[in-house]
Scaffold this motif. Structure first.
Motif, PDB file in Angstrom:
ATOM      1  N   LEU A   6       0.827  -1.204   0.000  1.00 17.62           N
ATOM      2  CA  LEU A   6       0.000   0.000   0.000  1.00 17.62           C
ATOM      3  C   LEU A   6       0.860   1.253   0.000  1.00 17.62           C
ATOM      4  CD1 LEU A   6      -2.665  -0.973   2.720  1.00 17.62           C
ATOM      5  CD2 LEU A   6      -2.775  -1.348   0.250  1.00 17.62           C
ATOM      6  N   SER A   7       0.262   2.326  -0.522  1.00 13.10           N
ATOM      7  CA  SER A   7       0.935   3.631  -0.491  1.00 13.10           C
ATOM      8  C   SER A   7       0.010   4.646   0.145  1.00 13.10           C
ATOM      9  CB  SER A   7       1.259   4.103  -1.912  1.00 13.10           C
ATOM     10  OG  SER A   7       2.234   3.261  -2.467  1.00 13.10           O
ATOM     11  N   THR A   8       0.610   5.600   0.847  1.00 14.49           N
ATOM     12  CA  THR A   8      -0.195   6.669   1.442  1.00 14.49           C
ATOM     13  C   THR A   8      -0.425   7.751   0.392  1.00 14.49           C
ATOM     14  OG1 THR A   8       1.745   7.875   2.205  1.00 14.49           O
ATOM     15  CG2 THR A   8       0.776   6.272   3.739  1.00 14.49           C
ATOM     16  N   PRO A   9      -1.506   8.498   0.417  1.00  9.98           N
ATOM     17  CA  PRO A   9      -2.631   8.315   1.345  1.00  9.98           C
ATOM     18  C   PRO A   9      -3.426   7.044   1.043  1.00  9.98           C
ATOM     19  CG  PRO A   9      -3.087  10.036  -0.267  1.00  9.98           C
ATOM     20  CD  PRO A   9      -1.683   9.620  -0.490  1.00  9.98           C
ATOM     21  N   VAL A  24       1.102  -6.296   5.421  1.00  5.35           N
ATOM     22  CA  VAL A  24       1.149  -5.071   4.637  1.00  5.35           C
ATOM     23  C   VAL A  24       2.585  -4.573   4.549  1.00  5.35           C
ATOM     24  CG1 VAL A  24       0.438  -2.632   4.545  1.00  5.35           C
ATOM     25  CG2 VAL A  24      -1.205  -4.374   5.270  1.00  5.35           C
ATOM     26  N   TYR A  25       2.982  -4.138   3.350  1.00  3.69           N
ATOM     27  CA  TYR A  25       4.227  -3.389   3.166  1.00  3.69           C
ATOM     28  C   TYR A  25       3.818  -1.993   2.743  1.00  3.69           C
ATOM     29  CZ  TYR A  25       6.690  -7.829   3.417  1.00  3.69           C
ATOM     30  OH  TYR A  25       7.196  -9.031   3.844  1.00  3.69           O
ATOM     31  N   LEU A  26       4.217  -1.017   3.516  1.00  3.39           N
ATOM     32  CA  LEU A  26       3.708   0.342   3.320  1.00  3.39           C
ATOM     33  C   LEU A  26       4.779   1.268   2.734  1.00  3.39           C
ATOM     34  CD1 LEU A  26       1.216   2.169   3.883  1.00  3.39           C
ATOM     35  CD2 LEU A  26       2.260   2.725   6.078  1.00  3.39           C
ATOM     36  N   SER A  27       4.358   2.075   1.768  1.00  4.12           N
ATOM     37  CA  SER A  27       5.241   3.111   1.216  1.00  4.12           C
ATOM     38  C   SER A  27       4.541   4.458   1.317  1.00  4.12           C
ATOM     39  CB  SER A  27       5.570   2.819  -0.247  1.00  4.12           C
ATOM     40  OG  SER A  27       6.261   1.592  -0.352  1.00  4.12           O
ATOM     41  N   GLY A  28       5.344   5.510   1.389  1.00  2.00           N
ATOM     42  CA  GLY A  28       4.752   6.844   1.451  1.00  2.00           C
ATOM     43  C   GLY A  28       5.150   7.567   2.722  1.00  2.00           C
ATOM     44  N   THR A  29       4.207   8.379   3.219  1.00  2.00           N
ATOM     45  CA  THR A  29       4.523   9.216   4.380  1.00  2.00           C
ATOM     46  C   THR A  29       3.889   8.656   5.647  1.00  2.00           C
ATOM     47  OG1 THR A  29       4.560  11.133   2.930  1.00  2.00           O
ATOM     48  CG2 THR A  29       4.378  11.575   5.283  1.00  2.00           C
ATOM     49  N   ILE A  30       4.700   8.538   6.678  1.00  2.00           N
ATOM     50  CA  ILE A  30       4.174   8.197   7.997  1.00  2.00           C
ATOM     51  C   ILE A  30       4.705   9.216   9.004  1.00  2.00           C
ATOM     52  CG2 ILE A  30       4.091   5.717   7.402  1.00  2.00           C
ATOM     53  CD1 ILE A  30       6.453   5.252   9.259  1.00  2.00           C
ATOM     54  N   LEU A 134      15.926  -2.900  11.243  1.00  2.75           N
ATOM     55  CA  LEU A 134      15.116  -3.301  10.080  1.00  2.75           C
ATOM     56  C   LEU A 134      14.168  -2.176   9.696  1.00  2.75           C
ATOM     57  CD1 LEU A 134      13.865  -6.981  10.536  1.00  2.75           C
ATOM     58  CD2 LEU A 134      15.694  -6.106   9.077  1.00  2.75           C
ATOM     59  N   ALA A 135      13.549  -1.583  10.708  1.00  2.00           N
ATOM     60  CA  ALA A 135      12.615  -0.479  10.454  1.00  2.00           C
ATOM     61  C   ALA A 135      13.357   0.697   9.832  1.00  2.00           C
ATOM     62  CB  ALA A 135      11.935  -0.064  11.753  1.00  2.00           C
ATOM     63  N   ALA A 136      14.508   1.014  10.401  1.00  2.00           N
ATOM     64  CA  ALA A 136      15.286   2.166   9.902  1.00  2.00           C
ATOM     65  C   ALA A 136      15.661   1.981   8.430  1.00  2.00           C
ATOM     66  CB  ALA A 136      16.543   2.355  10.755  1.00  2.00           C
ATOM     67  N   LYS A 137      15.904   0.717   8.062  1.00  2.00           N
ATOM     68  CA  LYS A 137      16.289   0.416   6.681  1.00  2.00           C
ATOM     69  C   LYS A 137      15.180   0.790   5.685  1.00  2.00           C
ATOM     70  CE  LYS A 137      18.366  -3.467   4.356  1.00  2.00           C
ATOM     71  NZ  LYS A 137      18.409  -4.938   4.330  1.00  2.00           N
ATOM     72  N   ALA A 138      13.930   0.669   6.144  1.00  2.00           N
ATOM     73  CA  ALA A 138      12.799   0.962   5.261  1.00  2.00           C
ATOM     74  C   ALA A 138      12.464   2.458   5.228  1.00  2.00           C
ATOM     75  CB  ALA A 138      11.576   0.164   5.696  1.00  2.00           C
ATOM     76  N   ILE A 139      13.072   3.222   6.125  1.00  2.00           N
ATOM     77  CA  ILE A 139      12.817   4.666   6.152  1.00  2.00           C
ATOM     78  C   ILE A 139      13.842   5.340   5.249  1.00  2.00           C
ATOM     79  CG2 ILE A 139      12.668   6.731   7.595  1.00  2.00           C
ATOM     80  CD1 ILE A 139      11.966   4.798   9.948  1.00  2.00           C
ATOM     81  N   LYS A 140      13.347   5.879   4.137  1.00  2.00           N
ATOM     82  CA  LYS A 140      14.265   6.383   3.124  1.00  2.00           C
ATOM     83  C   LYS A 140      14.692   7.817   3.381  1.00  2.00           C
ATOM     84  CE  LYS A 140      14.352   2.511   1.221  1.00  2.00           C
ATOM     85  NZ  LYS A 140      15.512   1.683   1.516  1.00  2.00           N
ATOM     86  N   ASP A 163       8.253   0.198   1.312  1.00  2.00           N
ATOM     87  CA  ASP A 163       8.031  -1.210   1.689  1.00  2.00           C
ATOM     88  C   ASP A 163       8.292  -1.462   3.169  1.00  2.00           C
ATOM     89  OD1 ASP A 163       7.088  -2.167  -0.701  1.00  2.00           O
ATOM     90  OD2 ASP A 163       9.096  -2.574  -1.491  1.00  2.00           O
ATOM     91  N   PHE A 164       7.754  -0.602   3.986  1.00  2.00           N
ATOM     92  CA  PHE A 164       7.902  -0.726   5.435  1.00  2.00           C
ATOM     93  C   PHE A 164       7.058  -1.913   5.901  1.00  2.00           C
ATOM     94  CE2 PHE A 164       6.864   1.070   9.808  1.00  2.00           C
ATOM     95  CZ  PHE A 164       8.115   0.811  10.320  1.00  2.00           C
ATOM     96  N   GLY A 165       7.750  -2.926   6.446  1.00  2.00           N
ATOM     97  CA  GLY A 165       7.007  -4.098   6.871  1.00  2.00           C
ATOM     98  C   GLY A 165       7.914  -5.295   7.072  1.00  2.00           C
TER      99      GLY A 165
END
Lengths: 200, 293
Positions: A6-9, A24-30, A134-140, A163-165
């Protein structure tokens, strides 16, 4: 157990398709928010003030990250989830007022939040507690930081993720709560465990 | 003569080792849990934990963003010269480690809610002192995370409740904690003494290697019994279901007041971080928990 990218929004329609146990693998803004961040956001709303960012369709991450400033820009060092139950007193209002579609955290949430997720359309995605690198790796990218007077863990960090997940859908919009399902099973084992241990 | 600079350098190194690399016994316990897990979601959690531990070690990054409250245990040889330098050196080490590693600033004034920003404050880092015979200075650091600390508990039981009450309180604490302390956890359990004695012993019990059974065979049996009982709850990794809720139970005790039966349970998340070094009188430094090149 479906897998979603999924991507935000995120739209309400999509979020209502998700079921507990889905991944879920999430992309976008959190954005990150802990107790103090939630309290301030709700205070801003009560005072009729705008939040620094429109949260409509975004995900809120229960996280007090460890960040490092390098040449005026911030880098995420470690950013695993914090215990979500601390945000239970505020999350229902947060979901209702700011229309977030996903809450990312660990340990699950209580009745009030579960009901709000059902009513307004949001899910809870569990990320492995402590898996901070692992989480930090997904934060671009760190897009910004607000309310830094609250201190590094409590500030609102605006993050771009890819692809946060995997985020395990642990509370869905149908009122299902994976943590509660487990807890009910656990409670049923209690008497047997007492008996085995010779507890009077 | 132990100089403040030596102690500071060793302490910074210890903090770095502790937050970036788990001791071998903890890694082995996590691998064992992963291999034995049959619940799909539980196994995925353990996979993420192991991947994270690997990545943290390789990139020398703190494995968890909660780098904890810094607690030192100092075993000071009575013949060590320069012990008056140690406290300042350990405080300086916390400040330096916060910047250099980095650590998350985790020292907040409980009245003003202000974060000092450098992991020092009133009684923080906390230092436990023990005077021992000899000329060596042994320093252990334990960065203790908040999530697992928050479900730690003390019960002042009636002596009538005895062992049965003790077992019940341990299991009830695990069940009540559920997913919150980032299971699989390690339980430090202590009984007797008094409120603070039991708590201190329970927390210090977390420093014992997980693969070392209790030297007291009765307590070793009790540790195994409680671990198996905790694991039969089905709470599992991250409380999402599975076989391993508790990696190990570590029990200690003190003699009790005839009227009291204090039971303390201190919960440690899977990131059971600790690091120990010895500074010898000739200046040699030996790291006991980690391989240091």
């Amino acid at each position: 157990m479906a897998v979603y990218r999924l991507s935000t929004p995120i739209s309400e329609e999509i979020v209502r398709k998700l079921q507990v146990n889905d991944k879920v693998y999430l992309s976008g803004t959190i954005v990150t928010a802990r107790d103090a961040g939630h309290r301030r956001a709700l205070r801003f709303h009560n005072e009729g003030r705008q939040l620094p960012i429109n949260l409509d369709g975004l995900a809120v991450f229960h996280c007090g990250p460890l960040m490092r400033q390098e040449n005026k820009s911030w880098r995420v060092v470690a950013a695993g989830p914090t215990t979500s139950s601390r945000m239970e007193p505020f999350e229902d209002q947060f979901i209702k007022l700011f229309k977030i579609r996903m809450i990312i955290g660990k340990g699950g949430m209580g009745k009030k939040a579960v009901n709000a997720m059902k009513k307004y359309g949001a899910v809870y995605g569990a990320f492995t507690g402590g898996a901070a690198v692992l989480a930090a790796k997904a934060i671009k990218r760190v897009k910004g930081v607000e309310w830094s007077d609250l201190g590094m863990p409590e500030a609102m960090w605006i993050l771009e993720v890819e692809d946060f997940g995997p985020l395990t859908v642990a509370i869905d919009t149908h009122g299902n709560n994976l943590f509660e399902i487990i807890q009910t099973k656990v409670d049923k084992t209690k008497e047997q465990i007492y008996k085995k241990l010779g507890i009077k | 003569m132990v100089t403040g600079k030596t102690v500071e350098n060793v302490a910074v190194k210890l903090i770095q080792l502790a937050v970036t690399e788990l001791p071998q016994d903890v890694k082995e316990a996590l691998h064992k849990a992963y291999n034995e897990e049959t619940n799909k979601i539980g196994k995925a959690q353990l996979k993420a934990i192991l991947d994270n531990v690997n990545l943290a070690e390789k990139t020398c990054a703190p494995m968890c963003q909660d780098t904890g409250v810094i607690i030192f245990h100092v075993k000071a040889g009575s013949k060590v010269d320069g012990l008056d330098n140690v406290e300042t050196a350990l405080r300086n080490a916390a400040v330096r480690a916060t910047k250099e590693i980095p650590l998350r600033p985790n020292a907040v004034n409980p009245f003003t809610q202000k974060n000092t920003g450098n992991n020092t404050g009133r009684f923080i880092p906390y230092i436990h002192w023990e005077i021992v015979v000899g000329e060596t200075l042994e320093i252990t650091v334990m960065p203790k995370g908040g999530g697992s600390e928050n479900v730690s508990a003390l019960a002042m039981l009636s002596p009538n409740q005895g062992i049965s009450g003790f077992k019940k309180f341990v299991i009830d604490t695990v069940i009540k904690a559920g997913a919150k302390p980032c299971p699989p956890t390690v339980l430090g359990v202590a009984v007797g003494g008094g409120a603070e004695i039991a708590m201190n012993l329970a927390k210090a019990a977390l420093l014992k290697p997980l693969n070392q059974p209790n030297p007291n065979p009765e307590l070793a049996k009790l540790e195994q019994e409680l671990r198996e009982a905790a694991n039969s709850t089905g709470i599992g990794p991250m409380g999402l279901g599975g076989k391993t809720t508790v990696l190990a139970v570590k029990i200690d005790y003190a003699h009790r007041h005839p009227a009291s039966y204090p039971v303390a349970v201190v919960v440690q998340c899977w990131a059971a971080r600790r690091a120990t070094a010895r500074i010898y009188s000739d200046g040699t430094i030996e790291y006991l928990t980690h391989k240091v090149a």
